[in-house]
Design a protein around this motif. Sequence first.
Motif, mmCIF file in Angstrom:
data_model
loop_
_atom_site.group_PDB
_atom_site.id
_atom_site.type_symbol
_atom_site.label_atom_id
_atom_site.label_comp_id
_atom_site.label_asym_id
_atom_site.label_seq_id
_atom_site.Cartn_x
_atom_site.Cartn_y
_atom_site.Cartn_z
ATOM 1 N N CYS A 185 0.819 -1.215 0.000
ATOM 2 C CA CYS A 185 0.000 0.000 0.000
ATOM 3 C C CYS A 185 0.850 1.260 0.000
ATOM 4 O O CYS A 185 0.335 2.360 0.234
ATOM 5 N N GLY A 191 0.052 4.133 2.759
ATOM 6 C CA GLY A 191 -0.790 3.082 3.314
ATOM 7 C C GLY A 191 -0.205 2.481 4.573
ATOM 8 O O GLY A 191 -0.919 2.186 5.537
ATOM 9 N N GLY A 241 -0.309 5.149 7.425
ATOM 10 C CA GLY A 241 -1.707 5.342 7.798
ATOM 11 C C GLY A 241 -2.237 4.180 8.613
ATOM 12 O O GLY A 241 -2.910 4.370 9.635
ATOM 13 N N THR A 248 -2.342 9.616 7.968
ATOM 14 C CA THR A 248 -1.874 9.783 6.594
ATOM 15 C C THR A 248 -2.999 9.572 5.580
ATOM 16 O O THR A 248 -3.837 8.684 5.747
ATOM 17 N N ARG A 304 -3.997 7.813 2.794
ATOM 18 C CA ARG A 304 -3.495 6.582 2.177
ATOM 19 C C ARG A 304 -3.618 6.597 0.655
ATOM 20 O O ARG A 304 -2.892 5.877 -0.039
ATOM 21 N N ASP A 311 3.110 12.109 0.960
ATOM 22 C CA ASP A 311 2.130 11.808 2.006
ATOM 23 C C ASP A 311 2.504 12.488 3.321
ATOM 24 O O ASP A 311 1.634 12.987 4.044
#
Length: 319
Positions: free
Chosen positions: A72, A76, A79, A197, A199, A206
């Motif tokens: 991710c 990701g 997050g 975050t 994602r 990010d």
Amino acid sequence: MCKDKIAVVLVTFNRLDKLKQAVEYYEQQTYPIQEVVIVDNHSTDGTIQYLKEWVNGKGNFKRKTVLLNENCGGAGGFGAGMDEVLDEVRRHELDADWVAVADDDAFPRKNSFEKIIDYYKSLSDKEQEDISVLCSRVVNCGKTHINHRNRIKQSILRARFMAVPEEEYDKDAFDIDIFSYVGTFIKVNALQKVGTTNRDLFIYGDDQEHSLRLRKVGRMQCVPSSVYDHDRPGLGERKIGWHSYYDSRNHVYILKKYFPIQCLIMRCIKRYILDMSVFSSNTQQERKLFKTAYMDGIKGNLGKNSVYKPGFEITDRKD
């Protein structure tokens, strides 16, 4: 008033040797850590098996893992880790006031956490209340890597993220506007206000986008006496590829969301001439990549792109 209890979010992907090294550095901290959450971004190098054993072991802190079903990206991973900490706090399963974030190639020196908290405790109650983020100095190959701590320089037509000059690292602390997720300590109550975050950014920018939200709810500072060593040698010259797509797309998205429209327009004009027009030195395929990135950023088409997946590179520079 903050009780100064720290949880760690550590994101890893296919770097088992570095992950093991990073875990050792957290074990050696002179300041107590409540929990370490390791987020695995779907590694294939034995990391998952290691984590299944590690999470059941004993150490100086509570151990937790989040094993993602696909890669991710950094967005990701961070997050997921921060959301896990906030969920545990909400369920009263974890008592934490700060979340320290880093990748698996960033190693805190033994007193890094202690230095952050010592500085924080030196502030008045009002000054402590105003803080949302404290950051360590990042050292790479023996030198301060100033690009991890930035300030915004904004004019009518332009917004730039400028590295804080190295001479400011002689101070006890200095204010910043933008941080990277390397050795950054974020207050839990600030995360509860602005969220974790985004994602959908997947990778690149990010941490910048998160900075812009967190600076609205508190002061952000770097504490140079706290040091993280970043084990990341120079990457050399990269071919235009998936990195270029996400870097460009997310930068445009951030400009549109957080800065005056004229800053976005001027950025697009400049990059169109340099990267996308027939006057550019880029090939047709490279120009298409940048056009797609900029249009996706403007339209807010985020997430993983079906064409520009990790590993995509343009190797043939002939039209």
